[in-house]
Design a protein around this motif. Structure first.
Motif, PDB file in Angstrom:
ATOM      1  N   GLU A  40      28.203 -66.385  18.833  1.00 15.98           N
ATOM      2  CA  GLU A  40      27.449 -66.086  17.614  1.00 15.98           C
ATOM      3  C   GLU A  40      27.712 -64.643  17.223  1.00 15.98           C
ATOM      4  O   GLU A  40      27.424 -63.718  17.994  1.00 15.98           O
ATOM      5  CB  GLU A  40      25.949 -66.278  17.822  1.00 15.98           C
ATOM      6  N   GLY A  41      28.318 -64.460  16.031  1.00 13.62           N
ATOM      7  CA  GLY A  41      28.554 -63.108  15.536  1.00 13.62           C
ATOM      8  C   GLY A  41      27.578 -62.833  14.413  1.00 13.62           C
ATOM      9  O   GLY A  41      26.557 -62.170  14.587  1.00 13.62           O
ATOM     10  N   CYS A  42      27.858 -63.395  13.263  1.00 13.70           N
ATOM     11  CA  CYS A  42      27.073 -63.083  12.071  1.00 13.70           C
ATOM     12  C   CYS A  42      25.995 -64.111  11.761  1.00 13.70           C
ATOM     13  O   CYS A  42      25.043 -63.819  11.057  1.00 13.70           O
ATOM     14  CB  CYS A  42      28.005 -62.970  10.879  1.00 13.70           C
ATOM     15  N   ALA A  43      26.171 -65.346  12.225  1.00 14.30           N
ATOM     16  CA  ALA A  43      25.271 -66.462  11.902  1.00 14.30           C
ATOM     17  C   ALA A  43      25.214 -66.738  10.401  1.00 14.30           C
ATOM     18  O   ALA A  43      24.199 -67.227   9.900  1.00 14.30           O
ATOM     19  CB  ALA A  43      23.870 -66.239  12.472  1.00 14.30           C
ATOM     20  N   GLY A  45      28.474 -67.643   8.580  1.00 13.12           N
ATOM     21  CA  GLY A  45      29.732 -68.221   8.104  1.00 13.12           C
ATOM     22  C   GLY A  45      30.819 -67.225   7.767  1.00 13.12           C
ATOM     23  O   GLY A  45      31.851 -67.597   7.207  1.00 13.12           O
ATOM     24  N   ASP A  46      30.608 -65.948   8.117  1.00 15.33           N
ATOM     25  CA  ASP A  46      31.566 -64.921   7.709  1.00 15.33           C
ATOM     26  C   ASP A  46      32.597 -64.560   8.777  1.00 15.33           C
ATOM     27  O   ASP A  46      33.742 -64.283   8.464  1.00 15.33           O
ATOM     28  CB  ASP A  46      30.809 -63.622   7.364  1.00 15.33           C
ATOM     29  N   CYS A  47      32.168 -64.513  10.057  1.00 12.10           N
ATOM     30  CA  CYS A  47      33.020 -63.855  11.060  1.00 12.10           C
ATOM     31  C   CYS A  47      33.920 -64.814  11.820  1.00 12.10           C
ATOM     32  O   CYS A  47      34.923 -64.408  12.394  1.00 12.10           O
ATOM     33  CB  CYS A  47      32.158 -63.064  12.039  1.00 12.10           C
ATOM     34  N   GLY A  48      33.558 -66.089  11.890  1.00 19.38           N
ATOM     35  CA  GLY A  48      34.407 -67.088  12.545  1.00 19.38           C
ATOM     36  C   GLY A  48      34.294 -67.135  14.057  1.00 19.38           C
ATOM     37  O   GLY A  48      34.975 -67.935  14.705  1.00 19.38           O
ATOM     38  N   CYS A  50      32.143 -68.415  15.783  1.00 15.11           N
ATOM     39  CA  CYS A  50      31.540 -69.700  16.184  1.00 15.11           C
ATOM     40  C   CYS A  50      32.430 -70.893  15.839  1.00 15.11           C
ATOM     41  O   CYS A  50      31.961 -72.028  15.842  1.00 15.11           O
ATOM     42  CB  CYS A  50      30.209 -69.864  15.459  1.00 15.11           C
ATOM     43  N   ASN A  68      32.270 -73.667  10.815  1.00 13.39           N
ATOM     44  CA  ASN A  68      31.405 -72.634  11.397  1.00 13.39           C
ATOM     45  C   ASN A  68      30.190 -73.328  12.026  1.00 13.39           C
ATOM     46  O   ASN A  68      29.300 -73.804  11.313  1.00 13.39           O
ATOM     47  CB  ASN A  68      30.908 -71.665  10.314  1.00 13.39           C
ATOM     48  N   CYS A  70      27.711 -72.057  13.335  1.00  9.26           N
ATOM     49  CA  CYS A  70      26.442 -71.352  13.114  1.00  9.26           C
ATOM     50  C   CYS A  70      25.678 -71.869  11.906  1.00  9.26           C
ATOM     51  O   CYS A  70      24.460 -71.709  11.832  1.00  9.26           O
ATOM     52  CB  CYS A  70      26.685 -69.851  12.964  1.00  9.26           C
TER      53      CYS A  70
END
Ligand SMILES: Cc1cc2nc3c(=O)[nH]c(=O)nc-3n(C[C@H](O)[C@H](O)[C@H](O)COP(=O)(O)OP(=O)(O)OC[C@H]3O[C@@H](n4cnc5c(N)ncnc54)[C@H](O)[C@@H]3O)c2cc1C
Ligand code: FES
Ligand code: FES
Length: 489
Positions: A40-43, A45-48, A50, A68, A70
């Motif tokens: 989990e990075g951004c939760a 849909g931006d960072c990928g 997940c 994604n 997340c």
């Protein structure tokens, strides 16, 4: 009526009846299955970080797409095969060629984002024979590396995608036919309702069931790709019930050429629409390449982009400029309206209780017409528009404006036509003098807001400059500035 969903997770067939309608795949994987390779990075849909693959039976074949986790809800996973990073290495622990390439080319630095990159590359490796550099960049558009490690990652991608998958190494190729049989064995012909506490997820088995479920509960939240609704949950902490999932309904997923246009079911994802649009309306496909990353385009739908009524959704201006129509449906029938009439005011659309978006019809521009879309955002990739302009022009044999439709997003409370501008242009010679005079009409059409994406002054001046740019491009005085090769879907 059934009360459980079934799917395959890596190699395990799972049936679950105890989940909330907004429970995400990421939480399920990490918290319940302890598959913590998916991060989990951004939760949002931006960072990928997940990224996982979701496979689904479509037209008799098994297709996998990166998504994604997340912002993907559990209720959207019935009848699918979910593949996480843990599934890639061989049974003897030998790394998958995609993982090995990341090692060999030093594609991992912090390591946190690496599983997501590997899954995006794996999705590309599975589905594309000889991807170009543009294809690789497109596949990685939705994966962020904060330590600027893109070059080694792209070198790893180039090395591994040059080699075709070996069925011996690859878990999906190796088990494809048995996975297909196991997915076929999951019944898809009954509506499912799953309850947890007071919350319910409804997974209708077909369009008629969807229409009657929505008519019985018009306050329910429809979820197609969840690339908007997902963020209501992960960022705004909203609790939603009941939720009706529609991403699996094949009746909403048809895309066909008919009557001089393209009929696009509301459940058609951006990725699915891309190939048809690239062939028939290339500027539209180029716009799609700039919506989110590949994972978002694999989930998000044009129907959802319209239904949400956002003033900054990218597809409405592009569609309004082409005079697209919208078909709305309910349990008592359907009606078709011009898309531009759908947007009444901020947060207000022409949609009755129990009505949903069934399809969009997009006329294909005539070969001698000029059609251009300009998305203005701070970054090229994965950014929301400050404004988006779409122009559709036909000149008469004498070089005067015969037909013109101009629509903007980000300039008003809804996506909106520039009616005054069109009036000024119609019938006039298509030359710089006309353009200079017409620029001022934009002040009459729009009084945009200042917000964190742009000031009102910036929006107005840019809108005027885009008119000039469209003129320069259509009159041949300048090359189209925004042209870049269309990567394959
Ligand atoms: C990282 C990221 C980047 C993004 N970038 C962009 C971008 O560049 N440009 C852009 O325009 N958008 C962008 N978005 C927003 C989003 O991807 C789009 O709006 C997308 O088209 C929404 O479609 P969906 O299927 O995911 O909708 P959902 O999230 O499932 O639904 C959105 C809304 O539409 C309703 N709805 C969905 N389908 C129907 C239907 N058939 N009938 C009635 N109501 C329905 C839902 O109830 C909800 O209100 C981005 C989102 C993310 C997460
Ligand atoms: S956690 Fe960043 S895209 Fe999902
Ligand atoms: S390697 Fe993880 S952010 Fe760059």
């Amino acid at each position: 009526m059934k009360d459980a969903i079934s799917f395959i997770l890596n190699n395990e067939t799972v049936s679950i009846r105890d989940f909330g309608p907004t429970e995400t795949l990421l939480d399920y994987l990490r918290l319940q299955k302890r598959l913590t390779g998916t991060k989990e990075g951004c939760a949002e849909g931006d960072c990928g970080a997940c990224t996982v693959l979701v496979g689904r039976l479509m037209d008799g074949s098994l297709r996998y797409e990166t998504v994604n986790a997340c912002i993907r809800f559990m209720g959207s996973l019935h009848g699918t095969h979910i593949v996480t990073i843990e599934h890639l290495a061989g049974r003897d622990g030998v790394l998958h060629p995609v993982q090995q390439a990341m090692v060999d080319y030093h594609g991992s630095q912090c390591g946190f984002c690496t599983p997501g990159f590997v899954m995006s590359l794996y999705g590309l490796w599975l589905t594309s024979d000889k991807p170009s550099r543009a294809d690789i960049e497109k596949a990685l558009q939705g994966n962020l590396c904060r330590c600027t490690g893109y070059e080694p990652i792209i070198r790893a991608a180039e090395s591994v995608t040059a080699a075709r998958p070996s069925t011996l190494f690859d878990p999906i190729e190796r088990d494809r036919s048995s996975i297909m049989s196991r997915l076929w064995a999951i019944p898809m012909n009954e509506t499912i309702t799953v309850s947890k506490g007071d919350c319910r997820a409804i997974i209708p088995s077909n369009l008629t069931e969807f229409a009657s479920a929505y008519s019985a509960e018009p306050k329910a939240t429809i979820v197609a790709g969840s690339t908007d609704v997902g963020l209501w949950v992960t960022k705004q902490m909203r609790s939603l019930t009941p939720v009706i999932f529609i991403n699996h309904l094949s009746e909403l997923q048809s895309i066909q050429i008919e009557n001089g246009g393209i009929s696009i079911g509301s459940g058609v994802t951006y990725a699915h629409a891309f190939t048809v649009l690239a062939k028939h309306i290339p500027p539209f496909a180029r716009l799609i390449d700039r919506i989110g990353g590949q994972q978002v385009r694999n989930m998000g739908t044009i129907g959802g982009n319209i239904a949400n009524g956002s003033p900054i959704g990218d597809t409405p201006p592009a569609l309004i400029a082409l005079d697209a129509t919208l078909t709305l449906r309910s349990s008592s029938g359907s009606r078709t309206i011009p898309l531009e009439k759908y947007f009444i005011d901020y947060g207000k659309q022409d949609r009755f209780a129990g009505e949903f978006v069934e399809k969009i019809f997009v006329p294909i521009p005539a070969p001698d017409a000029h059609y251009a879309i300009y998305k203005i955002s701070k970054r090229r990739d994965e950014d929301i528009s400050a404004l988006c302009a779409a122009y559709h022009l036909k000149l008469d044999p004498a070089g005067a404006v015969e037909e013109i439709r101009v629509a903007f997003g980000g300039m008003a409370a809804t996506p909106k036509r520039a009616a005054k501008l069109e009036d000024v242009l119609r019938g006039k010679p298509w030359n710089m003098e006309t353009i200079e005079a017409a620029r001022e009409a934009i002040d009459e059409d729009f009084k945009p807001l200042t917000d964190w994406r742009a000031t009102a002054e910036y929006r107005t001046l840019t809108a005027k400059n885009l008119l000039t740019r469209f003129f320069l491009e259509t009159s041949g005085e300048r090359q189209e500035l925004q042209r870049f090769e269309l990567a394959e879907a």
